[in-house]
Design a protein around this motif. Structure first.
Motif, short mmCIF file in Angstrom:
data_model
loop_
_atom_site.label_atom_id
_atom_site.label_comp_id
_atom_site.label_asym_id
_atom_site.label_seq_id
_atom_site.Cartn_x
_atom_site.Cartn_y
_atom_site.Cartn_z
N GLU A 239 -26.90 52.43 -61.30
CA GLU A 239 -25.71 52.10 -60.69
C GLU A 239 -25.93 50.92 -59.66
N ARG A 350 -31.21 62.14 -62.48
CA ARG A 350 -30.37 62.48 -61.31
C ARG A 350 -31.36 63.20 -60.27
N HIS A 353 -33.56 60.65 -58.73
CA HIS A 353 -32.74 59.60 -57.76
C HIS A 353 -32.40 60.39 -56.43
N ARG A 354 -32.12 61.80 -56.50
CA ARG A 354 -32.05 62.47 -55.37
C ARG A 354 -33.48 62.77 -54.46
N ARG A 378 -21.47 71.10 -62.38
CA ARG A 378 -20.94 69.66 -62.01
C ARG A 378 -19.73 69.39 -62.34
N ARG A 387 -12.65 64.15 -57.97
CA ARG A 387 -13.62 62.99 -58.20
C ARG A 387 -13.06 62.16 -59.62
N ARG A 413 -15.42 59.40 -60.93
CA ARG A 413 -15.94 58.48 -59.69
C ARG A 413 -17.48 58.91 -59.67
N SER A 414 -18.41 58.09 -59.60
CA SER A 414 -19.77 58.13 -59.38
C SER A 414 -20.25 58.75 -57.88
N ASP A 415 -21.40 58.62 -57.88
CA ASP A 415 -21.78 58.94 -56.64
C ASP A 415 -21.81 58.27 -55.47
N THR A 416 -21.30 56.87 -55.79
CA THR A 416 -21.06 55.82 -54.83
C THR A 416 -19.63 55.67 -54.82
#
Length: 635
Positions: A239, A350, A353-354, A378, A387, A413-416
């Protein structure tokens, strides 16, 4: 052997051995003749020693004898006074009688009986060929079908010749043979030639945008590996690290970025590894157990390092990616499916990344209950936190040549916070049984937007086929229509993913109920789901959308053109209107208009844009929740 050799052979005196053989053959023939007489057989004719092919035989006899020698049949038609309307004699040989399925001597042959043997669809052609041969006094030939007494069809090929007497035409003789086997072989050759020309590449194999394999293909390959060799699945999640300063990424920007990521990925792994786009910003790679050149963890780390250090470009501006990877090892003959392993890889990426790590490795697949619960949590969090976003894409009425509708596409909507294409998210929701909550979110928010607008024309709201199994869906939709003050006559509910309809009775009940409320019904992705034609029979459908797989390559694919033409004719015959998705150029638009498709949609018409309420120029809004074909990145 020349003439001198033949004359010399004729003058040769037979040897005693040859004479003995001749006497033995003569005695055998005589004994068989005497035995036949003793058993009561009547000898009706002796062998004709005169050759009918000699010059002194009549023309009809010579032709008939030649046909017998070639194992063909003949029909002889003699005309009185040389005029066809006054036939004098009509006869056929035993061979011709057997060709048309009659035992010799069992049918009294008349002109009417003769033409009743010809297939009804071929009678006029046979009459025309016979008439032309007679009037022009020249030979002709024709192939046609005959119908045998039991109803069987045979193919016959005939040569037509004019019989003359002293230079005057007196009749017609047809020499025919059964060419059924030859005709069937010819038909098979023509069929194979057409099939070869029509057979195209499987659009489910190669993604048009990336040039890599599609999500479905990757899942199938993982399924095959987990049944045979085992291996490892790598999922790389990407991303944008930062937003562009002037405006968020558009769909066109994301397509450009996706294509560049695919090219970069190919430079790392090459073309021999099964790899492809498996979700928005997610890439899957399969390594079977025999691929031991380097470990999956090492390859995943190389890809992450390459992506993090590569400077990508969007709108001629540099862009870096946040990248992480998950690796799932699996053995052969495991119960987990290819989709299950893909979900495990996505979750591992994921988690990496976290936790701010490059790669997370799972030595074995996650337990089924844990995997399913994590997917459901989720999805439920996304619904609860809203979202989602709705985008509108214009649809043109090809009859009016103007934009008359809009389709509203769902974005997740993504995490950003960036809205991204939802197809992987929706696939997961379908598989774990959470699509109904997403459907209800879309229905409620879509009808709210419609109720706040002018409602000057028509709106379409799409519902997943799997959600139709819920007996309370009709009541929910009806209540939302009344609560948001939406005119039911302005709504069409479009059923997506019709192959996932679990309860036919509930689907029919919803379709019937929604029509009674005053709304219309449509089917999406038509032509690819199982039982699609049957749904046209029992569902009161007003509109179908031809699946984009038949549209994206329409200009170059005779098979796609044939399918589209046939579907349009079928739907129009049933009183159903037709729409085509994924129209990407003017040539495709022209072909659809020529095929009498009613509506068209795609990048050629317009790209999806964020919804704004109160657009007076919008005459119809189509709200759709669906899984777009993965060969494009059009939403």
């Amino acid at each position: 052997m020349d003439l001198d050799d033949i004359l010399a052979l004729a003058e040769t005196t037979p040897s005693p051995l040859e004479l003995a053989r001749a006497r033995r053959v003569a005695r055998t023939v005589q004994s068989q003749h005497d035995l036949s007489l003793a058993e009561g057989y009547q000898i009706i004719v002796d062998t004709d020693l005169a050759d009918p092919l000699t010059w002194d035989a009549d023309e009809a006899t010579r032709v008939t004898r030649a046909a017998q020698l070639a194992k063909q049949g003949t029909v002889t038609w003699l005309f009185g006074d040389g005029r066809p309307e006054r036939f004098e004699r009509l006869s056929w040989s035993d061979e011709m009688a057997m060709i048309v399925g009659h035992a010799p001597g069992t049918l009294r042959l008349t002109p009417r009986a003769l033409f009743e043997l010809v297939h009804p669809a071929d009678v006029e052609r046979v009459l025309a060929a016979s008439r032309t041969a007679w009037e022009q006094s020249r030979p002709d030939e024709i192939g046609f079908r005959v119908v045998q007494p039991g109803g069987s069809i045979r193919h016959v090929y005939c040569h037509l010749e004019i019989l003359t007497d002293a230079g005057r035409p007196v009749g017609v003789i047809a020499t025919g043979e059964d060419i059924t086997a030859l005709e069937l072989a010819r038909q098979e050759q023509r069929r194979l030639a057409v099939r070869s020309r029509m057979l195209g590449a499987d659009p489910a194999v190669r993604d048009v945008l990336t040039g890599l394999q599609t999500r479905g293909y990757v899942i199938d390959e993982v399924d095959r590996a987990r049944r045979t060799t085992g291996g490892a699945l790598i999922v790389v999640a990407t991303e944008p690290a930062t937003r562009l300063p002037d405006a968020p990424l558009t769909d066109e920007d994301r397509d450009q970025l996706t294509a560049e990521i695919a090219r970069t990925l190919r430079t790392v792994v090459g073309d021999d590894v099964t790899s492809g786009l498996v979700g928005s910003g997610s890439w899957g790679l399969l390594l079977a157990s025999r691929d031991d050149a380097e470990s999956a963890e090492t390859l995943a780390a190389r890809i992450v390092d390459k992506f993090r250090n590569h400077l990508f470009s969007v709108r001629h501006k540099p862009l870096r990616l946040n990248t992480s990877a998950g690796v799932v090892h699996f053995g052969n003959d495991i119960p987990d499916t290819g989709f299950d392993l893909l979900v495990d890889g996505e979750h591992a990426a994921r988690d990496a990344h976290r936790n701010a790590t490059a790669v997370k490795v799972l030595e074995q697949p996650v337990a089924e209950r844990e995997r399913t619960e994590r997917c459901r949590r989720r999805i439920r969090r996304a619904v609860a936190a809203n979202r989602f976003a709705l985008y509108a894409q214009p649809i043109i009425d090809l009859g009016l040549n103007q934009v008359a509708r809009h389709e509203i596409l769902l974005r997740v909507r993504s995490d950003t916070g960036e809205p991204v294409a939802p197809w992987a998210f929706l696939d997961m929701a379908e598989r774990v049984g959470e699509i109904l909550s997403v459907d209800k979110w879309v229905i409620d928010h879509a009808l709210e937007l419609i109720g706040r607008g002018a409602q000057t024309s028509h709106y379409q709201v799409n519902i997943s086929g799997k959600s139709l199994a819920d007996p309370g869906l009709l009541a929910f939709v009806t209540e939302a229509i009344h609560r948001h003050h939406v005119k039911p006559e302005c709504l069409t509910f479009e059923i997506t993913e019709t192959a996932l309809i679990e309860n036919r009775n509930e689907a029919v009940a919803f379709a019937t109920g929604i029509r009674e409320v005053g709304c219309h019904l449509a089917l999406d992705d038509f032509g690819t789901g199982y039982g699609a034609l049957a749904q046209l029979k029992y569902l009161p459908v007003d509109l179908v959308k031809i699946d984009g797989a038949f549209i994206v390559d329409l200009c170059r694919s005779p098979a796609d053109q044939a399918v589209v033409s046939a579907l349009v004719e079928l739907c129009h015959t049933l009183g159903i209107r037709v729409a085509a998705e994924y129209v990407q150029d003017q040539e495709t638009l022209d072909l659809l208009r020529a095929a009498e498709v009613d509506f068209a949609q795609g990048y050629q018409i317009g790209r999806p844009e964020p919804i704004t309420v109160g657009q007076e120029e919008v005459q119809s809004i189509e709200l759709e929740l669906r899984l777009p074909p993965q060969q494009t990145a059009m939403g």
